[in-house]
Design a protein around this motif. Structure first.
Motif: not given
Length: 169
Positions: A48-57
């Protein structure tokens, strides 16, 4: 093969804005498609932009979130504005309170002018703040509504049974 083409064509038609009507309750197929798009992204994780968002439920559909989203989309159309605040200054939490959604986490994504869910979803993914809301691991439920050219996605998590939220202002 022909069935796949027919289903794809049906989904394309059902996701486009119908200029003759401002509102129709989403079909089960349309809700499933929206949930599938959101949950596929959540399962993969993303930047999300430069921030990696780990997998979520996975999230599930919630009719109260849908109704609150529809209410806000309708108000924006009828009063000709575009904002995360209602015409009388209520934010997402205030509006969910009015619908009886006892929330622990609440979030909102808005779109204007997109002709299909896929188009608005891509726009949300391309916006770091909207993308982070979709990927928020605390979120468990969602509802998405379109009224005229306005799209509203409400995301939330309910407070556990027997829990009270303290005054937030």
């Amino acid at each position: 093969m022909y069935i796949y083409i027919a289903i794809s064509f049906f989904l394309m038609l059902s996701t486009s804005v119908d200029n003759k009507t401002d509102y129709s309750y989403p079909s089960d197929a349309f809700k499933d498609m929206m949930l599938s798009e959101v949950n596929n992204l959540r399962a993969e994780g993303c930047y999300c932009g430069v921030k990696y968002m780990v997998p979520a439920r996975k999230v599930v559909w919630d009719d109260v979130l849908y109704k609150s989203a529809l209410s806000h989309a309708t108000e924006m159309k009828r009063k000709n504005f575009f904002s995360h605040f209602s015409a009388n200054g209520l934010d997402i939490g205030d509006r969910l309170d009015r619908f009886g959604y006892i929330w622990q986490v609440a979030g909102e994504n808005l779109g204007e002018g997109q002709r299909s869910f896929i188009e608005v979803f891509r726009d949300w993914i391309d916006s770091p703040s909207h993308c982070r809301m979709i990927m928020n691991p605390k979120v468990e439920e969602m509802g998405v509504a379109r009224y005229s050219r306005y799209w509203v996605q409400h995301l939330g998590k309910k407070l556990p049974e027997g829990t009270r939220r303290s005054k937030r202002k």
